[in-house]
Design an enzyme around this catalytic site. Structure first.
Site, PDB file in Angstrom:
ATOM      1  N   ASP A  67       0.824  -1.206   0.000  1.00 39.78           N
ATOM      2  CA  ASP A  67       0.000   0.000   0.000  1.00 39.78           C
ATOM      3  C   ASP A  67       0.863   1.263   0.000  1.00 39.78           C
ATOM      4  O   ASP A  67       1.968   1.261   0.543  1.00 39.78           O
ATOM      5  CB  ASP A  67      -0.901  -0.027   1.246  1.00 39.78           C
ATOM      6  CG  ASP A  67      -2.074   0.921   1.120  1.00 39.78           C
ATOM      7  OD1 ASP A  67      -2.280   1.484   0.036  1.00 39.78           O
ATOM      8  OD2 ASP A  67      -2.787   1.100   2.123  1.00 39.78           O
TER       9      ASP A  67
ATOM     10  N   ASN B 262     -10.541  -2.790  -6.522  1.00 40.97           N
ATOM     11  CA  ASN B 262      -9.680  -1.910  -7.335  1.00 40.97           C
ATOM     12  C   ASN B 262     -10.234  -1.643  -8.741  1.00 40.97           C
ATOM     13  O   ASN B 262      -9.836  -0.681  -9.403  1.00 40.97           O
ATOM     14  CB  ASN B 262      -8.255  -2.476  -7.458  1.00 40.97           C
ATOM     15  CG  ASN B 262      -7.426  -2.339  -6.205  1.00 40.97           C
ATOM     16  OD1 ASN B 262      -6.493  -3.091  -5.964  1.00 40.97           O
ATOM     17  ND2 ASN B 262      -7.756  -1.358  -5.371  1.00 40.97           N
TER      18      ASN B 262
END
Ligand code: FPP
Length: 245
Positions: free
Chosen positions: A21, A69
């Protein structure tokens, strides 16, 4: 401190899972477009895979693209898919040199055909490698994985292939995408966020969670060694007392 030389090889985790991340924030901090962060993130992927191979780690799973996503801007999704294809082309040699087997988990059928084709090729070419298994979670969501497992098991119960009375944890394990992998021993998440984000929920039941503020593009071998060193200092009790261990 030299973390690598302080790692006890006999006590390595069997399976590390990483939520990579902070690519977007890294790019923003450099005044760049988000996609530049993802590009830079591929270098951290290479470093991490090499570091794991150097140590002799058996299983590494990377959260490369979640089911959620897909909701990102089209350009970003396209860039991530393009990076997947180019990284697969570029890294096949690293995988072969280090005898790393590649596999993918998730709704792979949702990926663009070019990505599926490249993935299939690299998976086939590396299928006999036995030093390490690198699993890419792509279009992956843990709840989706559990849902499809329940669907498959119910179908087998309906067709008398499974007796519902005999369903146990191993039945569930056998119907997950990760059926050939051991439970996750350590989950690393970069960028300071402290969430699991629908990643390997069942498999992480007893995992040690390790959070670092480092943004993924800045993650280096030394950071991985530090995480493993930290893991080895923890006492894993699996519900027992210290004295029982
Ligand atoms: C999270 O950062 C990262 C991703 C959604 C994708 C991870 C992809 C890579 C590291 C590159 C390609 C991977 C492979 C395996 C070739 P973010 O965009 O959510 O960062 P932010 O929270 O700072 O916005």
């Amino acid at each position: 401190m030299d973390f690598k030389s302080n790692i006890i090889v006999e006590k390595l985790p069997k399976h590390i899972a990483i939520i990579m991340d902070g690519n977007g924030r890294w790019a923003k901090s450099q005044g760049l477009m988000r996609v530049r962060g993802h590009e830079k993130g591929t270098k951290a992927v290479r470093e991490t895979v090499e570091a794991c191979a150097e140590l002799g780690l058996e299983n590494l799973t990377l959260y490369a693209f979640s089911t959620e996503n897909w909701k990102r801007p089209k350009l970003e999704v396209q860039t991530l898919m393009r990076l997947l294809v180019s990284s697969l082309k570029e890294e096949i040699k690293t995988l072969q040199d280090n005898k790393i087997k590649l596999q993918a988990i998730g709704c792979i059928e949702n990926l663009p055909s070019k990505a599926r084709k490249e993935l299939r090729e690299v998976i086939d070419k590396t299928s006999d490698n036995s030093h390490m298994t690198l699993t890419l979670a792509l279009s992956y969501g843990s709840r989706e994985e559990l849902t499809q497992a329940v669907r498959q098991i119910s179908e087998k119960v309906k067709n008398n292939i499974i007796d519902s009375e005999t369903i146990d944890e191993s039945t569930i394990n056998k119907h997950l995408y990760t059926q050939n992998l051991p439970d996750v021993d350590m989950m690393i998440r970069t960028s300071g966020e402290k969430r699991i984000s629908n990643f390997l929920l069942w498999q992480m039941a007893y995992a040690e969670l390790y959070f670092t503020d480092i943004l993924w593009p800045d993650f280096r071998k030394e950071n991985l060694f530090e995480a493993i060193y930290e893991y080895q200092k923890r006492e894993r009790r699996f519900g027992k007392t210290s004295e029982q261990l």
